[in-house]
Design an enzyme around this catalytic site. Structure first.
Site, PDB file in Angstrom:
ATOM      1  N   VAL A 111       2.273   7.078  13.584  1.00 56.84           N
ATOM      2  CA  VAL A 111       1.541   6.003  12.809  1.00 56.84           C
ATOM      3  C   VAL A 111       2.353   4.681  13.129  1.00 56.84           C
ATOM      4  O   VAL A 111       1.541   3.619  13.397  1.00 56.84           O
ATOM      5  CB  VAL A 111       1.542   6.080  11.375  1.00 56.84           C
ATOM      6  CG1 VAL A 111       1.131   4.863  10.515  1.00 56.84           C
ATOM      7  CG2 VAL A 111       0.708   7.220  10.923  1.00 56.84           C
ATOM      8  N   GLU A 170      11.094   2.551   9.749  1.00 58.70           N
ATOM      9  CA  GLU A 170      11.970   3.742   9.464  1.00 58.70           C
ATOM     10  C   GLU A 170      11.042   4.885   9.616  1.00 58.70           C
ATOM     11  O   GLU A 170      10.091   4.980   8.663  1.00 58.70           O
ATOM     12  CB  GLU A 170      12.904   3.836   8.407  1.00 58.70           C
ATOM     13  CG  GLU A 170      13.841   5.006   8.341  1.00 58.70           C
ATOM     14  CD  GLU A 170      13.409   6.473   7.932  1.00 58.70           C
ATOM     15  OE1 GLU A 170      13.442   7.249   8.614  1.00 58.70           O
ATOM     16  OE2 GLU A 170      13.210   6.318   6.640  1.00 58.70           O
ATOM     17  N   CYS A 179      13.362  12.487   5.610  1.00 60.10           N
ATOM     18  CA  CYS A 179      13.326  12.168   6.928  1.00 60.10           C
ATOM     19  C   CYS A 179      14.608  12.578   7.617  1.00 60.10           C
ATOM     20  O   CYS A 179      14.954  12.684   8.720  1.00 60.10           O
ATOM     21  CB  CYS A 179      12.962  10.882   7.310  1.00 60.10           C
ATOM     22  SG  CYS A 179      13.509   9.752   6.110  1.00 60.10           S
ATOM     23  N   LYS A 229       0.820  -1.092   0.058  1.00 64.65           N
ATOM     24  CA  LYS A 229      -0.083  -0.010  -0.001  1.00 64.65           C
ATOM     25  C   LYS A 229       0.745   1.063   0.082  1.00 64.65           C
ATOM     26  O   LYS A 229       1.510   1.634   0.987  1.00 64.65           O
ATOM     27  CB  LYS A 229      -0.958   0.171   1.275  1.00 64.65           C
ATOM     28  CG  LYS A 229      -2.067   1.129   0.976  1.00 64.65           C
ATOM     29  CD  LYS A 229      -2.735   1.524   2.578  1.00 64.65           C
ATOM     30  CE  LYS A 229      -1.796   2.738   2.909  1.00 64.65           C
ATOM     31  NZ  LYS A 229      -2.340   3.977   2.050  1.00 64.65           N
ATOM     32  N   GLU A 276       9.593  17.688  14.433  1.00 66.11           N
ATOM     33  CA  GLU A 276       9.920  17.405  12.954  1.00 66.11           C
ATOM     34  C   GLU A 276       8.940  18.158  12.273  1.00 66.11           C
ATOM     35  O   GLU A 276       7.672  18.097  12.534  1.00 66.11           O
ATOM     36  CB  GLU A 276       9.685  15.901  12.620  1.00 66.11           C
ATOM     37  CG  GLU A 276      10.089  15.691  11.120  1.00 66.11           C
ATOM     38  CD  GLU A 276       9.883  14.242  10.946  1.00 66.11           C
ATOM     39  OE1 GLU A 276      10.452  13.689  10.128  1.00 66.11           O
ATOM     40  OE2 GLU A 276       8.916  13.246  11.475  1.00 66.11           O
ATOM     41  N   GLY A 302       7.241   5.982   7.374  1.00 68.21           N
ATOM     42  CA  GLY A 302       6.355   6.858   7.779  1.00 68.21           C
ATOM     43  C   GLY A 302       6.537   7.726   9.080  1.00 68.21           C
ATOM     44  O   GLY A 302       7.778   7.634   9.478  1.00 68.21           O
ATOM     45  N   SER A 303       5.499   7.997   9.429  1.00 68.46           N
ATOM     46  CA  SER A 303       5.396   8.905  10.749  1.00 68.46           C
ATOM     47  C   SER A 303       5.592   8.009  11.984  1.00 68.46           C
ATOM     48  O   SER A 303       5.218   6.992  12.140  1.00 68.46           O
ATOM     49  CB  SER A 303       4.209   9.659  11.038  1.00 68.46           C
ATOM     50  OG  SER A 303       3.259   8.883  11.402  1.00 68.46           O
ATOM     51  N   THR A 304       6.352   8.498  13.099  1.00 71.73           N
ATOM     52  CA  THR A 304       6.334   8.043  14.264  1.00 71.73           C
ATOM     53  C   THR A 304       5.211   7.572  14.879  1.00 71.73           C
ATOM     54  O   THR A 304       4.901   6.462  15.384  1.00 71.73           O
ATOM     55  CB  THR A 304       7.252   8.631  15.205  1.00 71.73           C
ATOM     56  OG1 THR A 304       8.530   8.737  14.669  1.00 71.73           O
ATOM     57  CG2 THR A 304       7.374   8.244  16.622  1.00 71.73           C
TER      58      THR A 304
END
Length: 542
Positions: free
Chosen positions: A269, A293, A327, A212, A425, A265-267
């Site tokens: 999530v 990551e 990132c 996805k 961030e 993706g984001s921390t």
């Protein structure tokens, strides 16, 4: 059948084309851009051997011109997630049983397709869909993706060659089996290479995948899928779906055959996913592999011995290439006040030359941020900083989304080392600088270490080798990728394996064998040539 211990072609990093005026690659890319913008792309999902379209047809627009429709993709639902899982599981046995060199050949062919006939097409799709300039697209969608494919084949052979010792009368062997079940690849918008590596790395080791991508990246994702198919990837090995994240997660994380997730993706999530997996751990046949990551608040620490021009160049490139949407982007810098004026002037001189605009104009260094949600978030950080008496806007600070989501490269100087933009961030073209007293350098090292929960990338600029050694040791846990006298971005596959720890992820190092090891479940086999027939041992004798 004939068998052998096969040596794959030794990988070399794909040379980066420069796209200078008058070059053949520039003309070819311009033609690919013109072709891509002259038609509206139809982008189906790929499940098993089927192209799947739904009634939910969505526009895909160019971030630098949000009135320009690049194509339509078809959003799926929970039923399509189930179909993708079924397709992956149905393909699993045959794919896992295929000789490793046959799997490797598919991905080596994909690499050559990207290096040759698909190079301009994948770069054009990345430029238009993700608003990357020609050079940033080249180092990402072409070179890094090619490197991932070639080097991962090499790393896979190194893993398969790792075999145990055998004593007399015994033959010990190690099998590196794919995981039992399917892998979920959840990929981001910002790097086409990451979007391609996350499903292909586990697939290379015999796993089958539900992929996805971020919906902003589907234009390039579809080109990658086209390449994989042309390279001979069997149906069902990688299944590409466009489904809302929570909808996909609701199905995938409750499925008993869920074997692992490969995530960028984001921390926030990633932590939610980890929690959900933990809550469902009793459902699974085996403990899933969780590889992720996430993000970073990446630092540049400058010592007074540093070269001011090198610092300025590192900050400009590190903070503002691809609009800071890496990132690894330089987001906070610590500069001695004694050299600030010199560094500042070099940076302002560079920013005066930098142009912001469409990717189709190759003279633009900075392009648009990915979408309106991102634009609004970054703009709010800048507006709040303007209202903070401890913060001074050194450059930029303006933004406009009339035509595209454009934000001028922004430099902030904060008197507070713990101000919001020094700690959080932002994922945009915003760099915050804190000036420190050179007499307090060791305290500043500790400040760098403690300010952020992240530990992805960072760098030290200094000509003093004792200082470099000191910082390298004291910040050993502050960055998974650490740079000396360079910007903290631009990791190269096979040279600087990429990943961080703390809130930045599991540090499983994409671009190395360490990552591929996460996608296998070893089985040790011991064969005894002459089996014993007496239970007793010599020590039992009288």
């Amino acid at each position: 059948m004939s068998v052998g211990f096969f040596k794959v072609p030794y990988p070399q990093n794909e040379p980066v084309k420069e796209y200078r005026p008058g070059s053949e690659e520039r003309a070819t890319l311009k033609a690919a851009l013109a072709e891509a913008t002259s038609t509206i792309k139809d982008i189906p999902m790929y499940i098993g051997g089927e192209e799947v379209r739904t009634e939910d047809k969505r526009n895909l627009v160019a971030p630098h011109n949000h009135q320009q429709v690049l194509g339509h993709y078809y959003e799926g639902d929970a039923q399509h997630v189930e179909q993708a899982i079924t397709a992956a599981l149905n393909a699993k046995d045959e794919w896992a049983a295929l000789s490793w060199e046959q799997r490797a050949s598919i991905f080596l062919r994909a690499a050559d397709l990207l290096a040759g006939p698909y190079r301009a097409k994948i770069n054009a799709a990345t430029m238009l869909g993700q608003s990357k300039n020609a050079y940033q697209a080249e180092i990402d969608a072409a070179c890094e993706m090619i490197d991932f494919l070639r080097f991962n084949v090499h790393f896979a052979t190194e893993i398969y060659e790792q075999q145990p010792r055998s004593s007399a009368g015994v033959w010990n062997r190690m099998e590196y089996r794919p995981l039992e079940g399917f892998i979920f690849a959840l990929t981001p918008f910002n790097f086409t290479a990451i979007a391609g590596n996350l499903p292909t790395a586990p697939a290379m080791m015999g796993n089958t995948i539900v992929w996805k991508p971020a919906l902003q990246q589907v234009l390039a994702a579809q080109v990658l899928m086209e390449v994989f198919q042309k390279a001979g990837l069997p149906d069902g090995v990688i299944n590409l779906i466009y489904v809302d994240g929570p909808v996909a997660g609701e199905v995938i994380f409750q499925h008993p055959d869920f074997a692992g997730i490969h995530f960028t993706g984001s921390t926030k999530v990633f932590q939610a996913i980890w929690k959900t997996i933990g809550e469902n751990i009793h459902r699974y046949k085996s403990y899933p592999r969780i590889v992720g990551e996430t993000g970073g608040k990446d630092f540049v620490l400058v010592h007074e011995s540093a070269d001011a021009k090198a610092v300025a160049t590192g900050l400009i490139r590190g903070a503002f290439e691809y609009q800071g949407q890496k990132c690894s982007a330089a987001s906070r810098a610590y500069i001695p006040f004694t050299m600030w004026e010199e560094v500042k002037q070099y940076m302002l001189d560079d920013l005066a030359k930098i142009k912001v605009g469409s990717v189709e104009d190759f003279s633009n260094f900075v392009n648009a941020v990915i979408d309106e949600k991102s634009f609004d978030k970054i703009a709010s950080y800048i507006e709040n900083a303007k209202n903070d008496p401890a913060v001074e806007v050194i450059a930029g600070g303006t933004f406009d989304k009339t035509e595209g989501y454009f934000i001028q490269p922004t430099i902030l100087k904060s008197q507070d080392p713990l101000s919001v933009t020094m700690c959080e961030e932002i994922f945009g073209p915003v760099l915050t600088i804190y000036l420190y007293n050179p007499d307090s350098f060791e305290d500043t090292i500790e400040l760098v270490n403690q300010t952020s929960p992240y530990a992805l990338t960072g760098s030290i600029f200094s000509k003093d080798r004792y200082i470099i050694d000191l910082v390298t040791k004291k910040l050993s846990n502050a960055a998974g990728n650490f740079y000396i006298n360079d910007k903290p971005t631009g990791a190269v596959v096979g040279q600087q394996p990429f990943g961080g720890s703390r809130a930045s992820g599991t540090n499983d190092k994409a671009g190395s064998s360490l990552n591929l090891l996460r996608w296998v479940s070893p089985r040790a086999i011991k064969e005894t040539f002459v089996s014993p027939t007496d239970y007793s041992y010599p020590f039992l004798a009288e």
